[in-house]
Write an enzyme that holds these catalytic residues in place. Structure first.
Site, PDB file in Angstrom:
ATOM      1  N   GLN A 103       0.839  -1.216   0.000  1.00 43.66           N
ATOM      2  CA  GLN A 103       0.000   0.000   0.000  1.00 43.66           C
ATOM      3  C   GLN A 103       0.863   1.250   0.000  1.00 43.66           C
ATOM      4  O   GLN A 103       0.904   1.993   0.984  1.00 43.66           O
ATOM      5  CB  GLN A 103      -0.902   0.013   1.240  1.00 43.66           C
ATOM      6  N   PRO A 104       1.539   1.501  -1.115  1.00 48.27           N
ATOM      7  CA  PRO A 104       2.514   2.591  -1.140  1.00 48.27           C
ATOM      8  C   PRO A 104       1.927   4.001  -1.140  1.00 48.27           C
ATOM      9  O   PRO A 104       2.664   4.975  -1.037  1.00 48.27           O
ATOM     10  CB  PRO A 104       3.280   2.335  -2.441  1.00 48.27           C
ATOM     11  N   LYS A 105       0.587   4.130  -1.284  1.00 50.81           N
ATOM     12  CA  LYS A 105       0.010   5.479  -1.353  1.00 50.81           C
ATOM     13  C   LYS A 105      -0.739   5.864  -0.088  1.00 50.81           C
ATOM     14  O   LYS A 105      -1.716   6.608  -0.128  1.00 50.81           O
ATOM     15  CB  LYS A 105      -0.929   5.578  -2.561  1.00 50.81           C
ATOM     16  N   ASN A 106      -0.272   5.375   1.029  1.00 51.20           N
ATOM     17  CA  ASN A 106      -0.926   5.620   2.308  1.00 51.20           C
ATOM     18  C   ASN A 106       0.004   6.486   3.177  1.00 51.20           C
ATOM     19  O   ASN A 106       1.209   6.249   3.218  1.00 51.20           O
ATOM     20  CB  ASN A 106      -1.205   4.247   2.934  1.00 51.20           C
TER      21      ASN A 106
END
Lengths: 339, 431
Positions: A103-106
């Site tokens: 979940q790299p966009k958290n």
């Protein structure tokens, strides 16, 4: 709820009374949580209420995070437990690495990683890890934010310009990489040294020739020259005018407007020619080459006219279109500042 | 008032010429951009063939979607379980833009729910029993102001809210989003918004904040999330709007900011991108386009006499066309771009952007440009902060005025503690 999946089915939780979420009698924006979600969070609330600092609490935070990685309350609690239980931070690094990959966009996952790196005072894995994330999405804003923090905090500048050039080699339109270029140079050599500035100008012109319609490089060129004054850089105007013949773009034309505007601002003496050229370009951009920005370029033209028209300002009508129509304004423009 | 039921910009002969020029150098950026342009072209050509009507805002469908969401959300929304005040705000604001009244009972239920989201130590959390956070605080206060009843106003514990703001204030002028949380420019907007609406601004609360925000403006002219970062529409709006609230917008380089944001409108799609060389997204219809009214007012305040009297400095018609043709889900709700799913965030910000694109206003003037049918017209999002209109809060101006009027009758609370004093390791905010 499946055995082994829900805390309520596990004997290690038997002593704890779960705390259901109290949305009140007439809930709004009520989410239809799965049974597992409800169960995990009912137990999380119970732990929070009792301020329990145990290993089972720590394990539960991972489950809660998996169900909603944006729950910043859970992340905070996990950090409290990491310290209270003196957990292995190296293992935590492995954990957070996996979560970020997933979940790299958290926001929370990156902030958590930063906290662990700070506690360990060990940035040694960071640049490689971030590069890995950027290899999947070269513009991930959180990744760049974390990278800039690591570089600055631990003074790891040595290879960064090289890394930026590699990214620009892969995609010369990567605006994040251009920003990083500016960041690295600003925090190391700076742009004051003429040889550095010139190197950057040459690099930019080279990239422009390869792909003239790449807005990033034009913005970068302006960005590094504007403090010193675009019109003060020797030979630049000539080079741009030359490029205009073979590598024209709306960005080139806009850049010319910027050079002319700077010249008007910083050169004394009669600037009628320069103003005239600038106004002609604004008109060309507004009417033909960059019509999506028609209102903007018209405004720029009017502003230049207002500021630099050599006639007595009180006789120059600067008002744009009025309800009476613009006929009276344009006639007046023609008789004062000829373009 | 201008109504454009005739030529759509995207139907024009010159429109295809606006497609991306990759100079024969293909990179990830150009490939992705061309994919999007192809999908937009598809949408436009389908529209040309089957629709003889002007573009229509699907009011009823959006209303049904919003009405349902205000009560029930599927498990797909588990990921927003720490943002439920946002869901309230996005939905309520969308309804107010559509001029759909919220029934008294449900308004009261929203109030009671937000009361459960309020932290015992001040500020609002993403849900009951969660920790206070500036983003849901912003959303909750906005939602309560949209409701605008005494019950709504009375939910807010102003004294505790002030102490929460002090507890997240940093020595350099910035704010963390929550205790033990991250810093970025969103926090300054959230803090300035709630503090000004509820009248809890003290002389020191925003000390050094304007200087910090200015340090977020970069070489591109826009603002990044923190100093050094790439200019980004969301963060730029937050920074600019915060500066407007604090009365310090002149400290920014407005000319560079204007150039940067004007350049973010996509020549082919008509919508806005969030960053240079990235893709169009419906939500930037507000974050980016919403900057133009703010800049207009700031420049006007600075003595600029060459500003237009009728239009914002972006292509209003093109933005409306993008939203109406490309960002509507036929079953209700709005979205990022064709092919994406609808959600309440995009519904809120596409509609907010549509309103900005429809309405121009300054001190004495109000000029409208409605693409499509008359019925597409939305309510204005400008708010008058004693002066001309501007979408600072992104709630309707009457609600802003009413809230400010209510809270200014109350005294500013006396701060009980100094800034940064709650930086302690507690599992919750309970003392």
């Amino acid at each position: 709820c499946p055995i082994h999946q829900c805390p309520s089915n596990r004997k290690e939780w038997a002593d704890l009374e779960p705390v259901p979420q109290d949305d009140g009698p007439n809930p709004v924006v009520k989410i239809a949580y799965s049974d597992k979600f409800t169960d995990v969070y009912d137990y999380f609330r119970a732990l929070l209420k009792n301020d329990e600092k145990s290993d089972r609490a720590f394990t539960l935070t991972a489950e809660a995070i998996e169900l909603n990685a944006a729950n910043y309350t859970v992340w905070h609690y996990r950090r409290v437990l990491l310290q209270a239980l003196e957990k292995d931070l190296r293992e935590e690094m492995r954990y957070i690495t996996a979560i970020i990959e997933d979940q790299p966009k958290n926001y929370q996952v990156w902030h958590h990683r930063r906290m662990v790196v700070e506690w360990l005072n060990d940035p040694s894995e960071e640049l490689e890890f971030i590069a890995e994330i950027l290899s999947q999405d070269a513009k991930n804003y959180h990744a760049w934010q974390h990278r800039q923090w690591v570089l600055k905090e631990y003074k790891l500048w040595d290879s960064e310009l090289e890394y930026v050039e590699q990214l620009l080699e892969e995609d010369v339109r990567n605006n994040s990489a251009w920003n990083q270029r500016h960041y690295v140079i600003s925090h190391t050599t700076g742009y004051s040294d003429p040889s550095i500035l010139n190197r950057e100008v040459q690099y930019s012109l080279k990239q422009i020739k390869k792909a003239p319609h790449n807005e990033s490089v034009w913005n970068y060129l302006k960005g590094i020259l504007q403090d010193r004054g675009l019109s003060s850089h020797p030979g630049l105007l000539e080079q741009i005018l030359e490029l205009k013949e073979t590598h024209c773009s709306p960005y080139l034309l806009g850049f010319l407007v910027d050079i002319y505007e700077d010249s008007l601002e910083n050169t004394s003496g009669d600037q009628v020619e320069v103003l005239s050229k600038a106004l002609e370009l604004c008109e060309l951009l507004a009417q033909e080459k960059d019509t999506i920005r028609r209102e903007y370029w018209s405004y720029v033209g009017r502003s230049l006219q207002m500021k630099y028209c050599s006639d007595d300002p009180s006789t120059t009508s600067s008002a744009p279109e009025t309800d009476r129509g613009s006929a009276s304004v344009s006639v007046h423009q023609e008789t004062t500042c000829n373009s | 008032m201008e109504s454009v039921s005739s030529p759509l910009r995207c139907f024009g002969e010159c429109h295809t010429a606006e497609k991306y020029t990759d100079d024969g150098v293909e990179t990830v950026t150009s490939v992705e951009q061309r994919k999007v342009e192809r999908s937009i072209q598809e949408v436009v050509s389908v529209y040309k063939q089957i629709h003889s009507l002007p573009p229509t805002l699907l009011r009823d469908q959006h209303y049904q979607y919003l009405k349902k969401g205000l009560r029930h959300l599927s498990d797909a929304y588990e990921c927003l379980d720490a943002s439920r005040p946002w869901l309230c705000y996005w939905i309520l604001h969308s309804l107010e833009l559509l001029e759909e009244p919220v029934p008294t009972a449900i308004a009261s239920d929203v109030c009671k729910f937000l009361a459960r989201c309020q932290s015992p130590t001040g500020g609002f959390a993403g849900g009951p029993c969660q920790a206070a956070h500036l983003a849901p605080t912003y959303a909750a206060v906005n939602a309560l102001c949209i409701i605008g009843t005494q019950e709504a106003y009375n939910i807010i514990d102003r004294e505790k809210l002030l102490s929460f703001l002090f507890s997240v204030k940093q020595p350099d002028g910035s704010f963390v989003m929550h205790i033990g949380g991250e810093v970025d420019v969103r926090s300054t907007y959230c803090a300035a918004s709630v503090a000004s609406l509820t009248n809890i601004m003290t002389p020191t609360l925003f000390q050094d904040t304007p200087t910090w925000i200015v340090s977020c403006q970069n070489w591109e002219g826009g603002l990044g999330g923190v100093p050094g970062l790439e200019a980004h529409g969301g963060y730029t709006f937050c920074g600019m709007a915060a500066m407007v609230i604090l009365g310090k917008e002149h400290m920014l380089d407005l000319k560079s900011l204007l150039r940067w944001v004007a350049s973010r409108q996509m020549r082919y799609e008509g919508g806005f991108q969030g960053r240079c060389n990235k893709l169009v997204d419906g939500c930037y219809s507000f974050w980016q386009a919403g900057l133009l009214p703010l800049l207009h007012r700031a420049l006007f305040k600075g003595g600029d006499s060459t500003l237009s009297l009728q239009k914002w400095m972006f292509e209003q018609q093109a933005l409306q066309e993008y939203i109406l043709l490309c960002c509507q889900n036929p079953a209700g709700g709005l979205l990022d771009k064709p092919g994406k799913s609808r959600d309440f965030y995009h519904t809120c910000y596409c509609l907010s952007g549509l309103s900005v694109a429809q309405h121009f206003g300054n001190m004495d003037l109000h000029h409208e440009l409605i693409v499509g049918r008359e019925e597409n017209r939305l309510v204005i999002v400008f708010s008058s902060l004693q002066a001309p209109s501007h979408p600072v809060y992104n709630i309707c101006p009457e609600k802003v005025a009413q809230a400010i009027q209510h809270f200014h009758q109350l005294p500013v609370p006396v701060p009980a503690q100094k800034e940064g004093s709650s930086a302690c390791n507690t599992t919750t905010d309970h003392s």
